[in-house]
Design a protein around this motif. Structure first.
Motif, PDB file in Angstrom:
ATOM      1  N   GLU A 241      24.085   5.834  -4.071  1.00 38.68           N
ATOM      2  CA  GLU A 241      25.399   5.693  -3.712  1.00 38.68           C
ATOM      3  C   GLU A 241      25.399   5.600  -2.145  1.00 38.68           C
ATOM      4  O   GLU A 241      26.213   4.484  -1.739  1.00 38.68           O
ATOM      5  N   VAL A 242      24.885   6.481  -1.460  1.00 39.96           N
ATOM      6  CA  VAL A 242      24.856   6.653  -0.220  1.00 39.96           C
ATOM      7  C   VAL A 242      24.189   5.211   0.486  1.00 39.96           C
ATOM      8  O   VAL A 242      24.767   4.702   1.428  1.00 39.96           O
ATOM      9  N   LYS A 245      26.477   1.750  -0.958  1.00 38.90           N
ATOM     10  CA  LYS A 245      27.865   1.880  -0.695  1.00 38.90           C
ATOM     11  C   LYS A 245      28.245   2.478   0.535  1.00 38.90           C
ATOM     12  O   LYS A 245      29.531   2.219   0.887  1.00 38.90           O
ATOM     13  N   SER A 246      27.445   3.276   1.044  1.00 37.31           N
ATOM     14  CA  SER A 246      27.840   3.954   2.263  1.00 37.31           C
ATOM     15  C   SER A 246      26.920   3.715   3.615  1.00 37.31           C
ATOM     16  O   SER A 246      26.986   4.328   4.455  1.00 37.31           O
ATOM     17  N   SER A 249      28.846   3.696   6.763  1.00 36.19           N
ATOM     18  CA  SER A 249      29.152   4.986   7.331  1.00 36.19           C
ATOM     19  C   SER A 249      27.953   5.575   7.769  1.00 36.19           C
ATOM     20  O   SER A 249      28.048   6.533   8.867  1.00 36.19           O
ATOM     21  N   PHE A 370      32.400  10.461   4.558  1.00 33.98           N
ATOM     22  CA  PHE A 370      31.959  10.132   3.185  1.00 33.98           C
ATOM     23  C   PHE A 370      32.983  10.653   1.951  1.00 33.98           C
ATOM     24  O   PHE A 370      33.631  11.657   2.253  1.00 33.98           O
ATOM     25  N   HIS A 374      29.276  12.165  -2.790  1.00 26.51           N
ATOM     26  CA  HIS A 374      27.837  11.936  -2.159  1.00 26.51           C
ATOM     27  C   HIS A 374      28.172  12.524  -0.634  1.00 26.51           C
ATOM     28  O   HIS A 374      27.460  12.055   0.275  1.00 26.51           O
ATOM     29  N   ARG A 375      29.201  13.487  -0.522  1.00 21.11           N
ATOM     30  CA  ARG A 375      29.229  13.730   0.995  1.00 21.11           C
ATOM     31  C   ARG A 375      27.911  14.569   1.560  1.00 21.11           C
ATOM     32  O   ARG A 375      27.675  14.285   2.616  1.00 21.11           O
ATOM     33  N   GLY A 378      25.253  12.140   2.206  1.00 16.64           N
ATOM     34  CA  GLY A 378      25.804  11.456   3.245  1.00 16.64           C
ATOM     35  C   GLY A 378      25.675  12.097   4.584  1.00 16.64           C
ATOM     36  O   GLY A 378      25.223  11.410   5.527  1.00 16.64           O
ATOM     37  N   GLY A 442      35.643   7.274  -2.398  1.00 16.36           N
ATOM     38  CA  GLY A 442      35.306   6.199  -1.362  1.00 16.36           C
ATOM     39  C   GLY A 442      35.420   6.880  -0.071  1.00 16.36           C
ATOM     40  O   GLY A 442      35.802   8.023   0.331  1.00 16.36           O
ATOM     41  N   ASP A 443      34.389   6.183   0.895  1.00 15.91           N
ATOM     42  CA  ASP A 443      34.421   6.512   2.203  1.00 15.91           C
ATOM     43  C   ASP A 443      35.548   6.194   2.986  1.00 15.91           C
ATOM     44  O   ASP A 443      36.306   5.431   2.550  1.00 15.91           O
ATOM     45  N   SER A 446      36.885   2.664   3.606  1.00 15.27           N
ATOM     46  CA  SER A 446      37.405   1.643   2.575  1.00 15.27           C
ATOM     47  C   SER A 446      38.852   2.504   2.065  1.00 15.27           C
ATOM     48  O   SER A 446      39.424   1.689   1.289  1.00 15.27           O
TER      49      SER A 446
END
Length: 463
Positions: A241-242, A245-246, A249, A370, A374-375, A378, A442-443, A446
């Motif tokens: 996911e990082v 989607k991130s 970030s 993040f 997934h903080r 991330g 979400g980050d 977003s």
């Protein structure tokens, strides 16, 4: 969308929360102290003695470069540790992963203290040193990301910048301890230092390990992760996911870290080697200057965090970058002049003013960038990939520039300017994250206008 309970401003009248907040601050701070004691210790040893101990056949200049190469190896290992333990942290929780990483990092540092030298076992000495440096890097790769995430998730939302900066005071404490150690070693007969005394500071790491494990064992899990577990929303593929989607970030996190982490490595290691080997001052001068700067950082770090609560993360971060850019050329020129009474305050202030202002704002920024699922990974990916690109190779590149230019300070100042320019750009493309709800999936990139409008603003009264 209403603000979730975990994101509300929690009050000091909740004794359970207040106790857990104190434990989280202490647990994160002691771990940070150990990490940066070990890393600052290794950096100073690379600058001053490792070349002679482990690469005696290479000569002074090449020996220093080889020592910095082993220093860089630890940074190359950090992303792998950050990814591996970061994924576990997002799946299993923050507490137990932090217990494992502190043991791995501190254990490797302790074992460095019993290594034979190059004169004793030849090529096996640097091989074993690199192996332990890799283990140290694997543990450190997740340690600071975990401490950052844990503290941000525990902190009261209106004062998140201040509280998130407190564990990083441990960084300054660890740096002070390592610098004092090498200052004292600089006052002792250097033959004694090279014979056996250099081992003692590394062996002392075991004491910090014991204290860290004891404190963290009594710590409750992060409240936002507990809420995630209750909702059965743990992310089973946080790494995927990082990167899917991130990625935006992560790029911003890396950019923010270039000047802070790269500048820290240059001033804590290369500047000391520069003034000792090429300028010709005594070996205790650099460690003393860094110790003074780190001591001042104990004040500047939480102050910058508090200012980021008041004025926003990016304005404070940007101020730190500008300080670094303005001081780069005069600082390196002044250090090249060889006046000890000038070098000490210049190195101390240049290091602490620029690096710690950025770091104070960064402590809350990266976790806020993040989403909850997934903080940890991330933050780890952002921190540790930037640690390779900036902190890990900066002293090695700088040492090569010194060798190529016969000790000129100009390329070093230019390198600092380059790192600062990258981070200055990052502050203009990173969204303001102050007061963000850390339970959001979400980050920050977003966030909707409605979510941003609901964020608590400046610190007001009691938190």
């Amino acid at each position: 969308m209403s603000t979730s309970p975990a994101a509300e401003v929690r009050g000091s009248d909740d004794p359970e929360y207040a106790n857990n907040l104190r434990r989280a601050t202490l647990a994160s701070s002691v771990g940070s102290a150990l990490e940066y004691y070990d890393f600052a210790l290794y950096g100073l040893a690379s600058a001053l003695i490792f070349g002679q101990l482990f690469f005696p056949a290479l000569g002074t200049g090449a020996g220093i470069a080889a020592g910095f190469a082993t220093y860089a190896v630890g940074f190359f290992a950090r992303p792998f540790g950050g990814i591996f333990f970061g994924v576990l942290g997002d799946k299993l929780g923050r507490k137990w992963v932090l217990m494992a990483t502190i043991g791995l990092m501190g254990g490797a540092s302790t074992l460095i203290g019993v290594l034979p030298t190059g004169e004793q076992i030849g090529i096996w000495a640097p091989i074993l040193l690199v192996f332990l440096r890799v283990l140290q890097g694997l543990g450190a790769g997740a340690e600071q990301a975990g401490a950052t995430t844990l503290m941000a998730e525990y902190a009261p939302v209106r004062r998140r910048g201040f509280f998130s900066a407190l564990p990083f005071v441990g960084i300054m404490v660890g740096t002070v301890l390592a610098s004092i150690v090498f200052y004292l070693l600089g006052l002792v007969d250097q033959q004694i230092v090279h014979d056996w005394l250099w081992r003692v500071p590394f062996l002392a790491s075991i004491l910090l390990i014991a204290v860290s494990v004891f404190i963290r064992y009594r710590l409750a899990e992060s409240p936002t992760f507990v809420q995630l577990e209750k909702q059965e929303q743990e992310q089973h593929s946080p790494l995927k996911e990082v990167f899917t989607k991130s990625f935006g970030s992560v790029i911003r996190g890396i950019g923010l870290r270039m000047a802070e982490n790269g500048g820290s490595a240059l001033y804590q290691t290369l500047a000391i080697s520069f003034i000792t080997v090429y300028v010709g001052v005594e070996s205790w001068v650099g460690p003393l200057a860094i110790a003074i700067g780190a001591t001042l950082g104990v004040i500047i770090l939480p102050l910058a965090g508090a200012l980021s609560d008041r004025f926003g993360r990016m304005p404070v971060y940007r101020a730190g970058v500008i300080i670094q850019l303005v001081l780069a050329i005069p600082a390196w020129w002044l250090m090249s002049q060889g006046n000890v009474s000038v070098i000490i305050p210049v190195l101390a202030l240049t290091y602490t003013l620029s690096i710690n202002v950025m770091l104070g704002a960064q402590c809350a920024t990266l976790p806020e960038l993040f989403g909850n699922r997934h903080r940890y990974v991330g933050v780890a990916v952002s921190r540790e990939f930037s640690a390779v690109l900036a902190g890990g190779i900066a002293p090695l590149i700088g040492a090569s520039l010194l060798t190529a230019t016969t000790g000129s300070w100009i390329p070093l100042a230019g390198y600092v300017l380059l790192l600062g320019a990258i981070t200055l750009w990052a502050t203009f493309v990173t969204p303001e994250t102050r007061g963000r709800d850390l339970t959001l999936h979400g980050d920050a990139l977003s966030d909707t206008a409605a979510q941003i409008a609901e964020r608590p603003l400046a610190t007001v009264g009691r938190s």
